[in-house]
Design a protein around this motif. Structure first.
Motif, PDB file in Angstrom:
ATOM      1  N   PRO A  98       0.801  -1.226   0.000  1.00 55.96           N
ATOM      2  CA  PRO A  98       0.000   0.000   0.000  1.00 55.96           C
ATOM      3  C   PRO A  98       0.834   1.277   0.000  1.00 55.96           C
ATOM      4  N   ILE A  99       1.971   1.267   0.691  1.00 56.61           N
ATOM      5  CA  ILE A  99       2.844   2.455   0.662  1.00 56.61           C
ATOM      6  C   ILE A  99       3.360   2.675  -0.755  1.00 56.61           C
ATOM      7  N   ILE A 100       3.849   1.602  -1.381  1.00 54.57           N
ATOM      8  CA  ILE A 100       4.367   1.710  -2.744  1.00 54.57           C
ATOM      9  C   ILE A 100       3.275   2.175  -3.701  1.00 54.57           C
ATOM     10  N   GLU A 146       2.672   2.513 -10.783  1.00 51.99           N
ATOM     11  CA  GLU A 146       3.237   1.663 -11.829  1.00 51.99           C
ATOM     12  C   GLU A 146       4.112   0.567 -11.228  1.00 51.99           C
ATOM     13  N   VAL A 147       4.967   0.933 -10.287  1.00 52.06           N
ATOM     14  CA  VAL A 147       5.813  -0.066  -9.631  1.00 52.06           C
ATOM     15  C   VAL A 147       4.946  -1.063  -8.871  1.00 52.06           C
ATOM     16  N   HIS A 148       3.925  -0.563  -8.195  1.00 51.14           N
ATOM     17  CA  HIS A 148       3.014  -1.449  -7.462  1.00 51.14           C
ATOM     18  C   HIS A 148       2.347  -2.445  -8.397  1.00 51.14           C
ATOM     19  N   ASP A 149       1.810  -1.954  -9.513  1.00 47.59           N
ATOM     20  CA  ASP A 149       1.113  -2.841 -10.449  1.00 47.59           C
ATOM     21  C   ASP A 149       2.054  -3.867 -11.059  1.00 47.59           C
ATOM     22  N   PHE A 150       3.272  -3.427 -11.354  1.00 42.28           N
ATOM     23  CA  PHE A 150       4.253  -4.357 -11.919  1.00 42.28           C
ATOM     24  C   PHE A 150       4.561  -5.480 -10.932  1.00 42.28           C
ATOM     25  N   MET A 151       4.760  -5.126  -9.678  1.00 42.60           N
ATOM     26  CA  MET A 151       5.065  -6.136  -8.668  1.00 42.60           C
ATOM     27  C   MET A 151       3.872  -7.065  -8.435  1.00 42.60           C
ATOM     28  N   GLN A 152       2.678  -6.507  -8.475  1.00 42.37           N
ATOM     29  CA  GLN A 152       1.491  -7.339  -8.336  1.00 42.37           C
ATOM     30  C   GLN A 152       1.354  -8.297  -9.512  1.00 42.37           C
ATOM     31  N   GLN A 153       1.633  -7.796 -10.701  1.00 47.95           N
ATOM     32  CA  GLN A 153       1.533  -8.625 -11.901  1.00 47.95           C
ATOM     33  C   GLN A 153       2.562  -9.750 -11.866  1.00 47.95           C
ATOM     34  N   LEU A 196      11.142   1.867  -4.048  1.00 49.96           N
ATOM     35  CA  LEU A 196      10.803   3.023  -4.885  1.00 49.96           C
ATOM     36  C   LEU A 196      12.061   3.667  -5.476  1.00 49.96           C
ATOM     37  N   HIS A 197      13.134   3.667  -4.718  1.00 47.35           N
ATOM     38  CA  HIS A 197      14.398   4.204  -5.219  1.00 47.35           C
ATOM     39  C   HIS A 197      14.908   3.401  -6.411  1.00 47.35           C
ATOM     40  N   ARG A 198      14.567   2.124  -6.445  1.00 46.90           N
ATOM     41  CA  ARG A 198      15.034   1.244  -7.516  1.00 46.90           C
ATOM     42  C   ARG A 198      13.988   1.087  -8.625  1.00 46.90           C
ATOM     43  N   GLU A 199      13.130   2.060  -8.764  1.00 47.92           N
ATOM     44  CA  GLU A 199      12.038   2.010  -9.730  1.00 47.92           C
ATOM     45  C   GLU A 199      12.494   1.577 -11.123  1.00 47.92           C
ATOM     46  N   GLU A 200      13.546   2.209 -11.635  1.00 46.70           N
ATOM     47  CA  GLU A 200      13.989   1.921 -12.993  1.00 46.70           C
ATOM     48  C   GLU A 200      14.430   0.471 -13.138  1.00 46.70           C
ATOM     49  N   GLU A 201      15.197  -0.017 -12.153  1.00 44.07           N
ATOM     50  CA  GLU A 201      15.636  -1.415 -12.200  1.00 44.07           C
ATOM     51  C   GLU A 201      14.453  -2.367 -12.166  1.00 44.07           C
ATOM     52  N   VAL A 202      13.493  -2.067 -11.317  1.00 46.24           N
ATOM     53  CA  VAL A 202      12.333  -2.947 -11.178  1.00 46.24           C
ATOM     54  C   VAL A 202      11.548  -3.018 -12.479  1.00 46.24           C
ATOM     55  N   LEU A 203      11.260  -1.867 -13.069  1.00 42.64           N
ATOM     56  CA  LEU A 203      10.438  -1.844 -14.279  1.00 42.64           C
ATOM     57  C   LEU A 203      11.177  -2.392 -15.496  1.00 42.64           C
ATOM     58  N   GLU A 204      12.502  -2.390 -15.464  1.00 43.49           N
ATOM     59  CA  GLU A 204      13.270  -2.962 -16.564  1.00 43.49           C
ATOM     60  C   GLU A 204      13.424  -4.477 -16.419  1.00 43.49           C
ATOM     61  N   CYS A 205      13.122  -4.988 -15.258  1.00 40.94           N
ATOM     62  CA  CYS A 205      13.251  -6.426 -15.000  1.00 40.94           C
ATOM     63  C   CYS A 205      12.132  -7.184 -15.725  1.00 40.94           C
ATOM     64  N   GLU A 206      12.390  -8.418 -16.105  1.00 43.62           N
ATOM     65  CA  GLU A 206      11.346  -9.249 -16.697  1.00 43.62           C
ATOM     66  C   GLU A 206      10.249  -9.460 -15.671  1.00 43.62           C
ATOM     67  N   CYS A 207       9.002  -9.381 -16.114  1.00 46.02           N
ATOM     68  CA  CYS A 207       7.867  -9.487 -15.194  1.00 46.02           C
ATOM     69  C   CYS A 207       7.649 -10.950 -14.807  1.00 46.02           C
TER      70      CYS A 207
END
Length: 399
Positions: free
Chosen positions: A190-192, A198-205, A255-266
């Motif tokens: 919930p904090i994220i 976007e980061v939250h949805d990616f992690m949920q997905q 959140l600081h690692r947003e770019e790394e997270v979103l560039e990672c394979e889902c």
């Protein structure tokens, strides 16, 4: 018992160097000394000093200030720790195994004889606290917190503070089950989501859940950070704040690692692996400031309902995680579609994100002015004084 505190050089992490920092450092030491010498001790000022840039600066200062942050009275510190009976102790074997595996938590180059003596003291502290408080249950990772206190404070002082910490800040981790620990982990998403949907949805997905942050939370990051300076800096911050602050700090790391997270394979396994490997060069002072701000913007009371109902991966076992990770396929197509949709909505989403993520300048300035702190870290200190009142009276943490 012989006091065996280890003096470990402390210096600001990610702080500015040179004459400017030296001047501010000297001023801060003078302010801490003043807060300690007035009668009664100015605990509120000590909390602000622990939160602000550089924390408490040295282990010598921590020996004086940490007891006040936990409201451990000088009378308690006068008591000689009792001898611990190890025979037939139900926790001894597990504690021994964990302590034997804790070599990297001791300063490099320490003589074996000295380290082995400290490991014996570490075992004694843990068993002593558990014996005094039979309602507490040992968990793997607890020793990572205790060893930090031992290295900074020595056995006698560490015993008193660890006992207070275990019956308050760490209490949920020391239940017979992990239910309360899982619940605390449920605050992470919930904090994220509030800050970066976007980061939250990616992690949920990716269905990664929150297991990656478990060791961060239950060891106060002591198990995952290699530089002792970073560990004690965070302990300054956590001891001065609400018990849930470590989960806010975990959120700002993600959140600081947003770019790394979103560039990672889902993919569950890949995202879990990425997030589990915490960088050692994080901008700690910046993240501490941000965690404090997020705590003020999104206090636990606002997130409690979502945390209670959040479907977290933390509620499953690691066996379930391993099984699911073998079945989850990379989902780059969906990730690409989501990014296309995000680009189409960028203009409207940007303004919304700013409104959600940042408090108004006027509101923030007023809050910080009340505390008389710098803009960078005032919000966290304000949270200590205000929001912490929800739990502090019953725990008797504030004198």
């Amino acid at each position: 018992m012989k006091k065996s505190r280890i003096v470990i050089a402390s210096s600001p992490v990610n702080g500015r160097q040179g004459i400017d920092w030296d001047t501010r450092r000297k001023r801060k030491i003078a302010d801490i000394t003043q807060a300690l010498t007035v009668s009664p001790v100015d605990v509120a000022a000590l909390r602000r000093m622990a939160i602000s840039e550089g924390g408490l600066l040295t282990d010598e200062i921590r020996c004086q200030v940490w007891p006040w942050l936990l409201n451990v009275t000088p009378q308690v510190l006068d008591h000689e720790p009792e001898t611990v009976e190890r025979e037939n102790n139900k926790d001894y074997n597990q504690v021994l195994l964990d302590v034997q595996r804790s070599l990297r938590r001791f300063p490099p180059g320490m003589p074996d004889e000295q380290r082995e003596g400290l490991q014996e003291e570490l075992i004694d502290i843990i068993l002593r606290v558990l014996k005094r408080n039979p309602q507490l249950h040992y968990y793997q990772g607890y020793h990572d917190i205790v060893v930090t206190f031992l290295l900074v404070l020595g056995e006698r002082l560490a015993t008193a503070l660890v006992e207070k910490l275990s019956t308050h800040h760490l209490r949920d981790f020391m239940d017979p089950t992990m239910d309360n620990t899982k619940h605390i982990l449920n605050y992470l998403m919930p904090i994220i989501e509030r800050v970066n949907p976007e980061v939250h949805d990616f992690m949920q997905q990716a269905e990664v859940g929150t297991v990656f942050a478990l060791s961060w939370l239950i060891t106060w990051f002591g198990h995952v950070l290699s530089d002792f300076r970073h560990v004690v800096r965070l302990y300054d911050f956590f001891l001065a704040c609400h018990p849930l602050m470590p989960i806010y700090f975990a959120a700002v790391i993600v959140l600081h690692r947003e770019e790394e997270v979103l560039e990672c394979e889902c993919d569950m396994a890949m995202v879990h692996h990425l997030l589990s490997q915490i960088p050692q060069d994080l901008p700690y002072e910046t993240l501490i400031s941000r965690a404090g701000d997020l705590f003020v913007q999104f206090p636990p009371s606002e997130l409690a309902r979502e945390a209670a109902s959040h479907d977290s991966m933390a509620t499953t076992t690691f066996k379930d995680f391993d099984l699911a990770s073998t079945q989850q396929l990379p989902d780059s197509v969906l990730r690409r579609r989501r990014r296309q949709k995000q680009a189409a909505l960028e203009s409207s989403a940007a303004s919304t994100a700013v409104a959600v993520a940042q408090p108004s300048a006027a509101r923030r300035f007023v809050r910080l002015a009340v505390m008389g702190l710098t803009v960078a870290l005032g919000a966290a200190a304000l949270a200590v004084v205000n929001t912490a009142l929800e739990w502090a009276p019953k725990l008797d943490l504030f004198p």
